[in-house]
Design an enzyme around this catalytic site. Structure first.
Site, mmCIF file in Angstrom:
data_model
loop_
_atom_site.group_PDB
_atom_site.id
_atom_site.type_symbol
_atom_site.label_atom_id
_atom_site.label_comp_id
_atom_site.label_asym_id
_atom_site.label_seq_id
_atom_site.Cartn_x
_atom_site.Cartn_y
_atom_site.Cartn_z
ATOM 1 N N CYS A 92 -3.715 60.565 -5.027
ATOM 2 C CA CYS A 92 -4.849 61.021 -3.977
ATOM 3 C C CYS A 92 -3.839 61.344 -2.794
ATOM 4 O O CYS A 92 -4.147 61.916 -1.680
ATOM 5 C CB CYS A 92 -5.772 59.934 -3.434
ATOM 6 N N CYS A 143 -2.597 51.619 -4.716
ATOM 7 C CA CYS A 143 -2.611 52.619 -3.712
ATOM 8 C C CYS A 143 -4.026 52.033 -2.789
ATOM 9 O O CYS A 143 -5.182 51.667 -3.425
ATOM 10 C CB CYS A 143 -3.099 54.008 -4.262
ATOM 11 N N CYS A 191 -7.068 54.862 -3.284
ATOM 12 C CA CYS A 191 -7.718 55.384 -4.479
ATOM 13 C C CYS A 191 -7.750 54.398 -5.543
ATOM 14 O O CYS A 191 -8.248 54.447 -6.764
ATOM 15 C CB CYS A 191 -7.266 56.870 -4.968
ATOM 16 N N CYS A 198 8.226 47.569 -7.690
ATOM 17 C CA CYS A 198 8.829 47.915 -8.767
ATOM 18 C C CYS A 198 7.606 48.949 -9.256
ATOM 19 O O CYS A 198 6.377 48.447 -9.776
ATOM 20 C CB CYS A 198 8.900 46.979 -9.830
#
Ligand SMILES: [Zn+2]
Length: 157
Positions: A75, A121, A124, A144
Site C-alpha cells: 500500500c 502494516c 493494509c 526483522c
C-alpha cells in the site's frame, strides 16, 4: 453517490508521512484475496497476505547509497527509514525503529511453538515480519522484516 458509506465501512487511521513530515488521516486498505493476488507477485503475496517467511539472505542488494524510505509493498505506507537499518547477521532486513509507531501494528504470534510479536502494516494489515528485544541502542528493538514486504524509495523521487 449516496448509500456507499454503509457498504464498505471504511475505517480511517492516522499514519506518519515521512515525505511531508506530517501525520495524516487515511482510510484503511481492505482488499479481497483475489485483488491482492492480482496486485502482488506470488512471493509478495505469500509473505504479506499468507504470513510467509522468505528464505534468509533473499535481500541481496547492498545498502542503497542514497537516503530513503522502505515502504509497504502492498500500500505504499512509509515503514522504515534507511538510517535505522542495521546488519543483524540473520539474513533478513533489520531495523531498530519504524518511521512511526502509527504506521505499524503488532500482535502476539504463538505459531511454530514460539512466542513472537508479529509486525504488520497499520494501513493494509500486510504481514511484515517480527520484532524482537535484542536490537541495538537506542531502542534495543530488532524489527526483522521480509524484504519481499518492502519497497525502497529514495528521497527526492
Ligand atoms: Zn501496507
Amino acid at each position: 453517490m449516496g448509500r456507499s458509506s454503509q457498504e464498505h465501512e471504511s475505517e480511517t487511521i492516522s499514519i506518519f508521512n515521512a515525505r511531508t513530515n506530517q501525520t495524516e488521516r487515511v482510510e484503511k486498505i481492505l482488499k479481497t484475496d483475489q485483488e491482492w493476488r492480482r496486485l502482488l507477485t506470488p512471493e509478495q503475496y505469500r509473505i504479506t497476505r499468507a504470513k510467509g517467511t522468505e528464505r534468509p539472505f533473499t535481500d541481496k542488494c547492498d545498502l542503497p547509497k542514497e537516503q530513503g524510505i522502505y515502504q509497504c509493498v502492498c500500500c505504499g505506507t512509509d515503514l522504515f527509514s534507511l538510517d535505522t537499518k542495521f546488519e543483524s547477521g540473520t539474513g533478513w532486513p533489520s531495523f531498530f525503529n519504524p518511521v512511526s509507531e502509527l504506521n505499524i501494528s503488532t500482535r502476539p504470534d504463538n505459531s511454530l511453538m514460539m512466542r513472537r510479536i508479529e509486525v504488520l502494516c497499520a494501513r493494509c494489515d500486510a504481514h511484515l515480519g517480527h520484532v524482537f528485544d535484542d536490537g541495538p541502542p537506542p531502542t534495543r528493538k530488532r524489527y526483522c522484516i521480509n524484504s519481499a514486504a518492502l519497497r525502497f524509495v529514495r528521497h527526492g523521487n
